[in-house]
Scaffold this active site. Sequence first.
Site, mmCIF file in Angstrom:
data_model
loop_
_atom_site.group_PDB
_atom_site.id
_atom_site.type_symbol
_atom_site.label_atom_id
_atom_site.label_comp_id
_atom_site.label_asym_id
_atom_site.label_seq_id
_atom_site.Cartn_x
_atom_site.Cartn_y
_atom_site.Cartn_z
ATOM 1 N N ASP A 147 1.160 28.807 8.748
ATOM 2 C CA ASP A 147 0.954 27.356 8.623
ATOM 3 C C ASP A 147 0.581 27.061 7.172
ATOM 4 O O ASP A 147 -0.545 26.683 6.870
ATOM 5 C CB ASP A 147 -0.174 26.927 9.589
ATOM 6 C CG ASP A 147 -0.392 25.423 9.590
ATOM 7 O OD1 ASP A 147 0.359 24.700 8.908
ATOM 8 O OD2 ASP A 147 -1.327 24.975 10.275
ATOM 9 N N GLN A 185 -6.826 19.401 10.542
ATOM 10 C CA GLN A 185 -5.699 18.486 10.762
ATOM 11 C C GLN A 185 -6.216 17.057 10.922
ATOM 12 O O GLN A 185 -7.251 16.856 11.545
ATOM 13 C CB GLN A 185 -4.926 18.901 12.018
ATOM 14 C CG GLN A 185 -4.277 20.282 11.921
ATOM 15 C CD GLN A 185 -2.985 20.274 11.115
ATOM 16 O OE1 GLN A 185 -2.524 19.227 10.644
ATOM 17 N NE2 GLN A 185 -2.406 21.446 10.937
ATOM 18 N N TYR A 216 -2.673 31.701 6.739
ATOM 19 C CA TYR A 216 -3.094 30.359 6.301
ATOM 20 C C TYR A 216 -3.905 29.726 7.452
ATOM 21 O O TYR A 216 -3.578 28.637 7.921
ATOM 22 C CB TYR A 216 -1.899 29.463 5.953
ATOM 23 C CG TYR A 216 -0.875 30.095 5.044
ATOM 24 C CD1 TYR A 216 -0.977 29.947 3.653
ATOM 25 C CD2 TYR A 216 0.186 30.836 5.543
ATOM 26 C CE1 TYR A 216 -0.035 30.516 2.811
ATOM 27 C CE2 TYR A 216 1.125 31.409 4.716
ATOM 28 C CZ TYR A 216 1.018 31.247 3.346
ATOM 29 O OH TYR A 216 1.953 31.811 2.520
ATOM 30 N N CYS A 240 4.400 21.359 7.179
ATOM 31 C CA CYS A 240 4.269 19.915 6.920
ATOM 32 C C CYS A 240 5.310 19.457 5.908
ATOM 33 O O CYS A 240 5.226 18.341 5.404
ATOM 34 C CB CYS A 240 2.856 19.570 6.468
ATOM 35 S SG CYS A 240 2.338 20.502 5.030
ATOM 36 N N CYS A 257 -7.372 -1.126 7.892
ATOM 37 C CA CYS A 257 -6.240 -0.193 7.855
ATOM 38 C C CYS A 257 -5.906 0.275 9.267
ATOM 39 O O CYS A 257 -6.774 0.754 9.996
ATOM 40 C CB CYS A 257 -6.600 1.001 6.983
ATOM 41 S SG CYS A 257 -5.355 2.292 7.035
ATOM 42 N N CYS A 263 0.830 -1.202 0.000
ATOM 43 C CA CYS A 263 0.000 0.000 0.000
ATOM 44 C C CYS A 263 0.869 1.258 0.000
ATOM 45 O O CYS A 263 1.916 1.301 0.636
ATOM 46 C CB CYS A 263 -0.879 -0.035 1.251
ATOM 47 S SG CYS A 263 -1.942 1.388 1.427
#
Length: 444
Positions: free
Chosen positions: A374, A281, A310, A401, A158, A77
Amino acid sequence: MDKNQDYTLEVIDINNDGAGVGKYNNFTVFIPNCVNGDVVDAKIIKVKKSYAIGKLINIVTPSPLRTNELCVQASKCGGCQLQHINYDAQLEFKQKRVRDCMERIAKIKNIPVLPTIGMQNPSNYRNKAQYPIKNVDGVVQIGFFAKKSHRIVESNECIIQDARNAKIVEVIRLFLLEQNISIYDEMSHKGLVRHLLIKSSFHLNQIMVCLVINGKKLPKSDLLVKQLCEIDGVCSIVINNNTNKGNVVLGDKVCVLYGKDFIEDKISELVFKISPLSFFQVNPTQTEILYNKVLEFANLAGDEIILDLYCGIGTISLFLAKAAKKVYGVEVVSMAIDNAIENAQINGIDNAEFILGKAEDAVPDIKADVVVVDPPRKGCDESVLKSIVQLSPNKIIYVSCDPATLARDVAFLDKNGYNVDIVQPIDMFPHTTHVETVVLLSRN
Ligand code: SAH
């Protein structure tokens, strides 16, 4: 090295994609599903000028960093790249990755990169799942894309998704099969059902089920609503219309089949409305840690003016508002700004103001004490960083991120009067190579 030949290799590192880095007579071979310390037999499947790609055939000596994968599909995966590595080593890999970016891209020496803050129980942490749906020889497949492919790997259990999703996936699969509903085909751009999106609230037992379709209406939708409503927590069932070609999952139109067109979740004491199209998030447990870190870094006395660029649905703005004099949020998606204004009202916060616009054009001309940014993966446009420097805040808190664009932007701020005080990686995405980082910068 020769293609299709097997070689025994020692793995000495992991690259940014989470693949093992092996050496054969000083020639680099990338082998997915390996970790430093492994000695493996690998079949060479691609040879390039400066590197080769190998497929793991056999583990001769396992690395002490290795662990048993929790999901049987992990090596196939595309979702998880690090499940075969024990969790402490995953956290170290992320810290090193951030430090490497700071040293190599930002070129700032002796940067204080703290150990990654991990989860106590790094499983079933996601509140959002996007499943592609395909028809392969009459079989309806609902799962995740395989590594570097659009083949579907079915993963009913999962380990990073909400455990409640498995039941929803099964109901959808049976409904599509029994009602003979057509499934979208990427090549021909024909067929109806494209994706299943599930958003869940971890604190308020609310689940949104959204089917993304290449058309206007879903046949027999009343039957589907009846079946889904039997599942505990399902309070919003919506259709998203996406008739565009390409890989973007959601279109911009949402129509409600049942219940509300949003769910709510809590972070700390604050309640947030989340609509299908707005960003929230994905790991609520770690989000609370992340936002508390921002609050700690801001170290507010109560009389500060804060600018949150942001800002999405206003999460960080509202988290800081209680400890500040005034907060301004800037965000480009108008539905997110609507959510932000409403979220301020729901939580009784009256010192937050939200501005719709691109950070590039809409930085307000205010005397900000603290600026929080962000941005999405591509980081901040240089014009945004210039505007921030012009406002001359005492502190800048950068939430990122993507460590590479973070390092690029931090380098700009470092050259323009800001010192990097603390770099704190936080593990928002266990078992994957993704890493979130909060950086505190202060004016020299
Ligand atoms: N701070 C928020 C959202 C972060 S995600 C949270 O923690 O929930 C990044 C956000 O930036 C998204 O909401 C996205 O819509 C927005 N965005 C993307 N490009 C932008 C731009 N150029 N100007 C302003 N906002 C932008």
